[in-house]
Design a protein around this motif. Structure first.
Motif: not given
Length: 540
Positions: A296-297, A84-90
């Motif tokens: 998702e990729s 799994v992986s994620q990003i966090v945006t401000n």
């Protein structure tokens, strides 16, 4: 007449005892008849083996859930991993890294709220709030395993060490040669620089400063705003699906569709990630403007499939022609309740009913999670907590209308001892993180100098706030044969007596302060899965 009643009662008891031991023997026989290649244990003899690793993409994926359909080939190895992986945006600075980190005690597992395994459309295992359950399980990992395996694969930051006080702010040759700690001595904290020496070039080089003793997650584990730089995390399927803890699933002998469905946690802070005090540009971070997005990729299964050419035909014949296999395994039921403590009410009694009729229960775990944002934002673990009260509590369980303890259990050391028995392995958890017993006075106040956890910061949050945040209550019910207790028609009753003090976190002002908890019960119980003629059936 009395003699006749005695004989009837005597023979009924004999029949019941014999029936019980027949069930125990039958259950053990089910497990022993299972081929070694389907158990998660070393093989008794060398066997020709082939192992293939495949990348399995989800058939359906969104920001709410994903679904995998497993191919009916080979034997699914329990060590298969979910990537799994994620990003966090401000929202205020979308092109600047927010320096967000994974929750300290659960890591990347906090991204998953629920996971269930279905075969032929029927749910085989379904663990709700699986991230909270993994948080409990992770407390049993050794520090060496956390540092060498769990943290690199799943992030998190929960290894503590001793001697973590502040450095002496006075700068001079003597202070630079010594560690220069100030009272209180011997406090614990996460791994940091013990000397706090500045490494910046110039006049400040080698000078002591408290700015250099704080703890931060490794840069490669920070969560960026760009997908291309987002670190990938690996979660073992056995952490998410209890069936796979002791069984290698024979997919080749199942003619039904086998699928795994994963539901994501909320995309806000405290769940999938925790904010840092400042972003990469040094600007203070407004946590309410942060949002997580699943990459998702980068969501896929690293699926290990085992093949035993000399044994597969015999196993398949057993399943299709000789009655198949019955596999015993443990599953988890989750129940959530709410409780409110009021300071003005003094000592309060709360009672919870847990319906578990006709199930063979082995273990019970109680978590009291605080969800007030004003408190959670100052915890390195976020919502993955079980926050203790300053003065503790007394509790008892009632099973089949009988109290488990002759008197309610109030002593914190005994409570910890009971919790340590649940998994068969003691929790690797400092007593100060388990409760406030060693620091709070009879009023609930922690006097100056009585703190046992350092004020050093971890990603901008004081480590001292971790005190008392992992206060789990546990009860081991299984017997020496490893068999659970068959529950009757009466629910299990958990009764607690506790007092909220003005020093406990909560809303309002003393003496009208209130504190709310989610009381979550995890019940581990036995199930039997029968694989016969390619069809899977499950019996609770």
């Amino acid at each position: 007449m009395d003699k006749f009643k005695f004989l009837v009662k005597f023979f009924c008891n004999i029949i019941f005892i014999n029936l019980f031991f027949c069930i125990v023997i039958l259950y053990n026989k089910m497990s022993s008849d299972l081929p070694d290649v389907l158990k998660v244990t070393p093989l008794k003899r060398p066997v020709d083996q082939e192992c293939s690793t495949d990348i399995l993409q989800p058939t359906t994926i969104s920001q709410s859930y994903c679904r995998f359909v497993l191919p009916n080939v080979g034997i699914l190895d329990a060590n298969s991993q979910l990537h799994v992986s994620q990003i966090v945006t401000n929202a205020f600075a979308p092109t600047v890294d927010s320096n967000s980190v994974y929750p300290s005690t659960v890591g990347a597992c906090g991204m998953i709220r629920r996971c269930f395994l279905t075969i032929g459309g029927a749910e085989i295992c379904d663990v709700r709030d699986v991230n909270q359950y993994i948080n409990w399980k992770r407390h049993h990992y050794s520090n060496e395993y956390k540092r060498g395996t769990a943290m690199p694969h799943q992030a998190g930051n929960d290894v503590y060490m001793g001697s973590a006080g502040f450095v002496d702010p006075v700068v001079g040759p003597q202070q630079q040669r010594s560690r220069g700690f100030m009272p209180p001595f011997g406090t614990i904290g996460k791994e940091t620089s013990e000397f706090g020496f500045s490494t910046a070039s110039g006049a400040s080089f080698s000078k002591q400063s408290n700015d250099f003793i704080n703890n931060t997650d490794k840069a490669k584990r920070l969560i960026p705003y760009e997908e291309s730089r987002s670190p990938g995390m690996l979660i073992a399927l056995a952490q998410l699906i209890p069936l796979l803890v002791g069984v290698q699933l024979p997919l080749f002998a199942i003619e039904q569709e086998v699928s795994i469905v994963i539901e994501w946690s909320p995309d806000t802070w405290g769940h999938r990630f925790m904010p840092s005090a400042r972003d990469a540009a040094g600007t203070p971070v407004d946590k309410t403007q942060l949002k997580s997005t699943i990459v998702e990729s980068e969501v896929f299964l690293v699926m290990d499939t085992l093949l035993y050419p000399s044994l597969m035909a015999d196993i398949k014949e057993q399943i299709f022609s000789r009655g198949g296999y019955s596999i015993g395994f443990d599953d988890v039921i989750t129940q959530s309740n709410f409780v409110q403590y009021k300071e003005s009410a003094g000592e309060q009694t709360h009672e919870f009913q847990i319906p578990l009729a006709s199930r063979r229960v082995k273990r019970l775990i109680v978590q009291k999670q605080i969800e007030q944002e004003a408190i959670v934002e100052f915890l390195t673990a976020g919502y993955y907590n079980s926050l203790a009260l300053r003065l503790g509590e007394s509790y008892n369980f009632r099973i089949d209308n009988n109290n488990v303890y002759s008197v309610p259990l109030k002593n914190t050391s005994l409570q910890r001892s009971e919790a340590d028995l649940v998994e068969g392995i003691p929790m690797v958890l400092n007593s100060n993180i388990y409760s406030f017993k060693n620091s709070a006075d009879p009023t609930g106040n922690i006097p100056a100098g009585a703190e046992n956890i350092t004020q050093r910061l971890s990603n901008g949050i004081s480590m001292r706030n971790d005190e008392g945040t992992q206060h789990y209550i546990g009860l081991k019910i299984e017997n020496s044969f490893g068999q659970g207790h068959l529950m009757g028609i009466h629910p299990v009753i958990y009764t607690e007596r506790a007092t909220l003090t003005g020093f406990d976190g909560g809303t309002g002002i003393t003496p009208n302060k209130e504190s709310t908890r989610i009381v979550r019960f995890f019940a581990v119980y036995q199930k039997i899965m029968n694989i016969n003629n390619g069809i899977v059936e499950v019996i609770d």
